[in-house]
Motif scaffolding. Sequence first.
Motif: not given
Length: 272
Positions: A234-238, A213-216, A34-39, A190-191
């Motif tokens: 997202i914080s663990d990749t590039s 992807l790295f923004l949301v 719930p509330g997650e944004v999955l790319g 995105l907003d």
Amino acid sequence: MAVGIATPRVRMRGISKRYGTIQTLDDVSLDLAPGEVLGLVGDNGAGKSTLSKVLSGAVVPDAGTIEVDGKHVSFASPADARAQHVEMVYQDLSLCDTVDVAGNLFLGREPRRRVLGIPFLDKPRMRADAAAMLSNLGISVPDIAVHVENLSGGQRQSIAIGRAASFAPKVLIMDEPTAALAVAEVEAVLDLIRTVSARGVGVILITHRLQDLFLVCDRLQVMYEGRAIAERAISDTSIEEVVDLIVGRKFSARSARSAHAPAGSPGKGTTA
């Protein structure tokens, strides 16, 4: 986010789909909180669109299970998915150009009133409710009564997302929502994704614009040749790692090598 939570918003397990000799999906699993944004990313033909269509009821899998909030569900049509509060916004938006904004927001769900026992569209209520829906999502359009053919690409995308987001979805799937939009319009979309996810809606974002992807997104899942091959917070990749995963190998742009290679070296008019 979410991996490992007791009850995901969505749990898909062992999803497979074959078209003739082509195995489009091969034992794919997916979790969404719930509330997650999955790319959901991958090259063309990787299976990401087919997987999203399975979840939205547009494609019936050959095998596998789906749960929504811990409840086993089975979708034979998009109406079945919508009944479980799963909505999908397709890349073509499915808007009616010659219908106004309010009419598109309520398409197929129009409020009606009876006059002498005869049902009529309740247009005043529809426009008032449409204005409230858009305001609640922070969407700005010049006029609720304007035909959508007169709106910009970003406004049209916002209307399509607003329609899906305004009827209590638990899951919202978006297929390339920022494709072909101007920079300012991309930011507005995105907003809107941030607004929707902040209300507890699980969002699956399919896009080739990796910078979005790295923004949301909270997490990425990479598809390759019908299989789910990797997950990353997202914080663990590039972007570089995601590109390598998408193409299935260490990737470097030949054009970039060519631009910096000395004359006569491989990549500049010669072969390695």
